[in-house]
Write an enzyme that holds these catalytic residues in place. Structure first.
Site, short mmCIF file in Angstrom:
data_model
loop_
_atom_site.label_atom_id
_atom_site.label_comp_id
_atom_site.label_asym_id
_atom_site.label_seq_id
_atom_site.Cartn_x
_atom_site.Cartn_y
_atom_site.Cartn_z
N SER A 176 0.96 -1.10 -0.05
CA SER A 176 -0.08 0.09 0.14
C SER A 176 0.87 1.11 -0.05
O SER A 176 2.03 1.24 0.55
CB SER A 176 -0.83 0.03 1.15
OG SER A 176 -1.70 1.07 1.51
N TYR B 42 -2.37 -0.92 11.13
CA TYR B 42 -2.22 -1.36 9.71
C TYR B 42 -0.96 -0.90 9.09
O TYR B 42 -0.30 -1.64 8.26
CB TYR B 42 -3.57 -1.05 8.99
CG TYR B 42 -3.45 -1.26 7.34
CD1 TYR B 42 -3.85 -2.51 7.06
CD2 TYR B 42 -3.44 -0.40 6.21
CE1 TYR B 42 -3.97 -2.95 5.72
CE2 TYR B 42 -3.54 -0.71 5.04
CZ TYR B 42 -3.81 -2.02 4.75
OH TYR B 42 -3.68 -2.50 3.39
N LYS C 12 2.13 -2.67 7.05
CA LYS C 12 2.54 -2.44 5.77
C LYS C 12 4.07 -2.02 5.58
O LYS C 12 4.88 -2.44 4.91
CB LYS C 12 1.79 -1.45 5.18
CG LYS C 12 0.24 -2.15 4.78
CD LYS C 12 0.38 -3.33 3.98
CE LYS C 12 -0.96 -3.83 3.56
NZ LYS C 12 -0.94 -5.12 2.73
#
Length: 335
Positions: free
Chosen positions: A140, A153, A157
């Site tokens: 991402s 999150y 990542k």
């Protein structure tokens, strides 16, 4: 991809489901579908078979290293040697960091980051003996530029990117033919916003320009069949990553001022809304989420990136032609 065996984790919905279909369309012989929700996996399998590939459903929690290893064993026993492994499974929570419990933080990390680690390790155990194969990590723009209210999150990542860089260096050191790439995604119209855990009483939404999962799937299949260290999907992802490298402090302040409201709609949601952090939840959603009207089905930036050799050749030809037209009249005047 003709006849090859592909493993896609998180294949029951969203980007994983779209990628599974895309691999089948590209000619894969068998697509192994890994996720927790068996019913939704069976639905994905129907789409894969309709596209002409075999489908193998494997119900597994990617946070369980032993279960992931058993899943890899089953895939090779029933389908054959794994040529491509796509790590896509994820979990998230929208919340200020001070309101996240240690158990919630651990769960997001275990699924999103450690699930990728476990998948990579299981894939490498099989690919090393053949000195062949490709691993694709679904990342991402948040792997570079973190935003508030998604600390778990974003941290996962970032960790995937660091882990992948380390593994890539080891493969290069070993003169291995195994390839590992990371695809950095923008906001995507997936069901995660319908069933993620949130402690904000407004409906979560993707930030900025939103793309359909099929755009991400095209990049993932391309990464599996070509070698490139990283692929950025969508102009917003490129801008976010590049600006963060140049002006990280400025973006910290921009995120503080704007990113809170950009992540939520005005639609309220009940505090007891079911979520999939620890257990799957039933829903009608498949690859797409609820942001159809906002989502783009293509990305000119991605097309340009995947065809950069062609684009470069055309630009070079145009430059030479322009220079020639500029010089020719002068030569005629001299004569």
């Amino acid at each position: 991809m003709q006849g090859q065996v592909v493993v896609v984790t998180g294949a029951n919905a969203g980007v994983g489901r779209a990628a599974a279909r895309a691999f089948a369309d590209a000619g894969a012989g068998c697509v192994a579908l890994l996720a927790r929700d068996r019913e939704r996996l069976e639905s994905t399998a129907q789409e894969v078979r309709a596209a002409g590939a075999k489908a193998l459903v494997v119900e597994v929690d990617m946070a369980d290293a032993a279960a992931v290893e058993r899943a890899a064993e089953r895939v090779e026993a029933e389908a054959g040697p794994i040529a491509v492994w796509v790590n896509n499974a994820m979990a998230t929570i929208f919340s200020p960091v001070g309101e996240i419990t240690p158990e919630e933080f651990a769960r997001v990390t275990e699924v999103t980051y450690l699930g990728t680690v476990y998948g990579t390790m299981s894939a490498l155990r099989r690919m090393r003996s053949r000195n062949a194969g490709t691993i694709v990590q679904v990342g991402s723009a948040l792997a570079y530029r973190s935003i508030p209210l998604q600390s778990a999150y974003c941290g996962a990542k970032h960790a995937i990117r660091g882990f992948t860089d380390s593994v890539r260096s080891e493969l290069i050191h070993d003169n291995s033919a195994i390839r590992i790439s990371m695809v950095q995604l923008p906001g995507v119209n997936t069901p995660q916003f319908e069933w993620c855990r949130t402690k904000i009483h407004q409906h979560p939404q993707p930030v900025g320009t939103v793309y359909q999962p099929e755009v991400a799937a095209r990049a993932i299949v391309w990464a599996a069949t070509h070698y490139r260290r990283e692929i950025y999907v969508g102009l917003p992802a490129v801008v976010s990553i590049v600006l963060n490298k140049m002006l990280p402090g400025v973006l910290d302040k921009v995120m503080a001022r704007r990113a809170y409201e950009q992540q939520f709609t005005a639609e309220p949601i009940p505090a007891d809304r079911p979520d999939n952090l620890f257990h799957p939840v039933p829903s009608p959603y498949r690859a797409h989420g609820s942001f159809e009207r906002r989502a783009h089905a293509s990305s000119p930036q991605l097309w340009t990136s995947l065809h950069r050799d062609l684009v470069g050749s055309v630009l070079a030809l145009a430059a030479v032609s322009t220079l020639a037209w500029t010089l020719l009249p002068r030569r005629r005047l001299r004569r």
